[in-house]
Design a protein around this motif. Structure first.
Motif, short mmCIF file in Angstrom:
data_model
loop_
_atom_site.label_atom_id
_atom_site.label_comp_id
_atom_site.label_asym_id
_atom_site.label_seq_id
_atom_site.Cartn_x
_atom_site.Cartn_y
_atom_site.Cartn_z
N ALA A 146 -53.15 19.11 -20.80
CA ALA A 146 -52.83 18.95 -22.22
C ALA A 146 -51.62 19.78 -22.62
CB ALA A 146 -54.04 19.34 -23.06
N ALA A 147 -51.45 20.94 -21.99
CA ALA A 147 -50.36 21.86 -22.35
C ALA A 147 -48.99 21.33 -21.94
CB ALA A 147 -50.60 23.23 -21.73
N THR A 148 -48.95 20.29 -21.11
CA THR A 148 -47.65 19.73 -20.73
C THR A 148 -46.92 19.13 -21.93
OG1 THR A 148 -48.69 17.62 -20.12
CG2 THR A 148 -48.40 19.26 -18.37
N GLY A 188 -41.55 27.27 -23.87
CA GLY A 188 -41.76 28.63 -24.35
C GLY A 188 -42.98 28.80 -25.22
N CYS A 189 -43.83 27.79 -25.32
CA CYS A 189 -45.03 27.89 -26.16
C CYS A 189 -45.97 28.95 -25.61
CB CYS A 189 -45.74 26.54 -26.20
SG CYS A 189 -47.23 26.52 -27.24
N GLY A 190 -46.47 29.80 -26.49
CA GLY A 190 -47.41 30.84 -26.07
C GLY A 190 -48.85 30.39 -26.14
N HIS A 191 -49.07 29.16 -26.64
CA HIS A 191 -50.40 28.54 -26.70
C HIS A 191 -51.38 29.33 -27.58
CE1 HIS A 191 -48.82 26.05 -23.51
NE2 HIS A 191 -48.69 27.10 -22.72
N THR A 192 -50.85 30.07 -28.54
CA THR A 192 -51.71 30.81 -29.46
C THR A 192 -51.79 30.07 -30.79
OG1 THR A 192 -49.94 32.13 -30.48
CG2 THR A 192 -50.87 32.96 -28.41
N ALA A 193 -52.65 30.55 -31.67
CA ALA A 193 -52.79 29.93 -32.98
C ALA A 193 -51.52 30.08 -33.81
CB ALA A 193 -53.98 30.55 -33.71
N GLU A 194 -50.67 31.02 -33.43
CA GLU A 194 -49.42 31.26 -34.17
C GLU A 194 -48.29 30.35 -33.69
OE1 GLU A 194 -51.40 33.96 -33.13
OE2 GLU A 194 -52.15 33.88 -35.20
N ASP A 195 -48.55 29.53 -32.66
CA ASP A 195 -47.55 28.58 -32.18
C ASP A 195 -47.80 27.23 -32.86
OD1 ASP A 195 -45.96 29.88 -29.81
OD2 ASP A 195 -48.05 30.49 -29.52
N PRO A 196 -47.02 26.89 -33.90
CA PRO A 196 -47.36 25.74 -34.75
C PRO A 196 -47.31 24.40 -34.03
CG PRO A 196 -45.18 26.59 -35.30
CD PRO A 196 -45.80 27.58 -34.35
N GLU A 197 -46.54 24.27 -32.96
CA GLU A 197 -46.41 22.99 -32.26
C GLU A 197 -47.21 22.97 -30.96
OE1 GLU A 197 -42.39 21.59 -31.88
OE2 GLU A 197 -41.75 22.67 -33.66
N ALA A 211 -54.35 19.90 -31.03
CA ALA A 211 -54.76 18.50 -31.10
C ALA A 211 -55.76 18.16 -30.00
CB ALA A 211 -53.53 17.59 -31.00
N TRP A 212 -55.60 18.79 -28.85
CA TRP A 212 -56.52 18.55 -27.72
C TRP A 212 -57.93 19.00 -28.06
CZ3 TRP A 212 -59.13 22.44 -25.04
CH2 TRP A 212 -59.80 22.04 -23.88
#
Length: 297
Positions: free
Chosen positions: A248-250, A255-264, A269-270
Motif C-alpha cells: 500500500a505504501a508504494t 519521502g513520506c514518513g508514513h505518520t499521521a502528520e504526512d497528509p498524502e 486510505a488503506w
C-alpha cells in the motif's frame, strides 16, 4: 561461527576431527580492513584451528550476513554498529512492573528487529506482580508474539519458541534478563568464565556471548546493549517488514514518513477497516521512534 568477541580476540566454533565442536581463538586478519567481526558471524579461518591452548588462528573472510541487529550510539551518529549477525529471533525482555516498562526502548528494539530481518518476541517478566494486558494492547496490531514469565511458572512456552533457533536477548537493568538466561542455560555463568580465557581471565560485560541451549538452539546474551540509536533506519525500512502495508505504501509520495502528520500518506486510505486501523496505529507507534532525536531509547 563466532561465539564470543573480547577485546580483539574472537572465539570461533569449528568442526573438530571427530565431528564435534572445537572452540578456536582467532584474531581478525589485516586484509579485512575495517570490517568488524561480531557474534553470530560465519567466517573462514587460516592457521592453527586445533583449539589447543596458546594457539591463534586468523579470520580472513566473513560470509554474507542473513540478518543483522544494528544500532548507532544515538540518533545523530551516522556510524552504525552491528551487534549480532545471522540471528533468527530478537527476544525483548521487559518487566510488566518494578521497573515500569520502558516503552521507548521497546519501540526501538522492535524497529531494530524489523529493519534487521529478525523476528521479534516480547518476553514479559514479573507477571506475578502485574498484568501484561496494557503492554500487549499497545502492539496488538502488529501480530507480535509474546510470552509471559513469572518466578513460579516453568519456561516451557519460551523454550518452545527458542528451540533450534539462534535468539538474541536484550533488556534493560532490573527486568530479569540475566536471571532468565541463567534459568535457560544453567551453566551460563561457568560458560562465561570459560569464554573469558580469550580476554586474559576477565569477561567484559559489554560483549555479546553465545550459549547452547540444553534442548537445541542457541542464546546470545547482550549485556552491553542499553539503547538503540536509529540513525541508520528509515520509515521504509520498518514498512518493508509488513508485506501488505509495504504494498500500500508504494502509492505514497517520495519521502513520506508514513505518520499521521504526512497528509498524502496512502496508508490512511488503506486503513479502511477496524483491523487495519489497529495495525496502522501500532505501526505508527514504531515510526514515531524512528523520527525521534534523543538518547537512543
Amino acid at each position: 561461527m563466532v561465539v564470543a568477541v573480547d577485546r580483539g580476540r574472537m572465539t570461533v566454533r569449528v568442526e573438530g576431527p571427530d565431528g564435534g565442536p572445537v572452540d578456536v581463538t582467532a584474531m581478525r586478519a589485516r586484509e579485512l580492513g575495517k570490517h568488524g567481526v561480531v557474534v553470530g558471524d560465519r567466517v573462514r579461518l587460516v592457521g592453527d584451528t586445533s583449539g589447543r591452548a596458546d594457539t591463534l588462528a586468523r579470520i580472513v573472510a566473513i560470509e554474507e550476513r542473513t540478518t543483522s541487529l544494528r544500532r548507532t550510539a544515538d540518533d545523530t551518529d551516522p556510524t552504525e554498529r552491528i551487534v549480532v549477525a545471522n540471528a533468527d529471533l530478537l527476544v525483548i525482555v521487559t518487566a510488566v512492573t518494578d521497573p515500569e516498562p520502558a516503552l521507548g526502548f521497546i519501540d526501538r528494539c522492535l524497529v531494530a528487529a524489523y529493519a534487521g530481518g529478525l523476528e521479534p518476541l516480547l518476553c514479559l517478566t514479573k507477571t506475578d506482580l502485574g498484568s501484561p494486558d496494557a503492554l500487549l494492547a499497545r502492539y496488538a496490531g502488529l501480530g507480535l508474539d509474546a510470552v509471559s514469565i513469572s518466578r513460579e511458572r516453568p519456561l516451557d512456552e519460551l523454550v518452545d519458541r527458542l528451540a533450534w533457533r539462534m535468539s538474541v536477548f536484550v533488556g534493560q537493568s532490573g527486568v530479569g534478563k540475566s536471571t532468565l538466561v541463567n534459568r535457560l542455560v544453567p551453566d551460563a555463568f561457568r560458560a562465561t568464565g570459560v569464554v573469558s580465557k580469550i580476554g586474559k581471565g576477565r569477561h567484559t560485560s559489554s560483549s555479546a556471548v553465545l550459549f547452547d541451549l540444553p534442548d537445541g538452539g542457541t542464546v546470545i546474551d547482550t549485556p552491553g546493549i542499553r539503547s538503540f540509536g536509529l540513525a541508520h533506519v528509515t520509515a521504509d525500512d520498518v514498512i518493508e517488514a509488513f508485506e501488505d502495508i509495504a504494498e500500500a505504501a508504494t502509492d505514497c509520495p517520495p519521502g513520506c514518513g508514513h505518520t499521521a502528520e504526512d497528509p498524502e500518506c496512502a496508508l490512511d486510505a488503506w486503513a479502511g477497516s477496524p483491523v487495519r486501523q489497529q495495525q496502522l496505529a501500532a505501526l505508527r507507534v514504531l515510526l514515531g521512534a524512528v523520527g525521534q532525536v534523543g538518547p537512543g531509547w
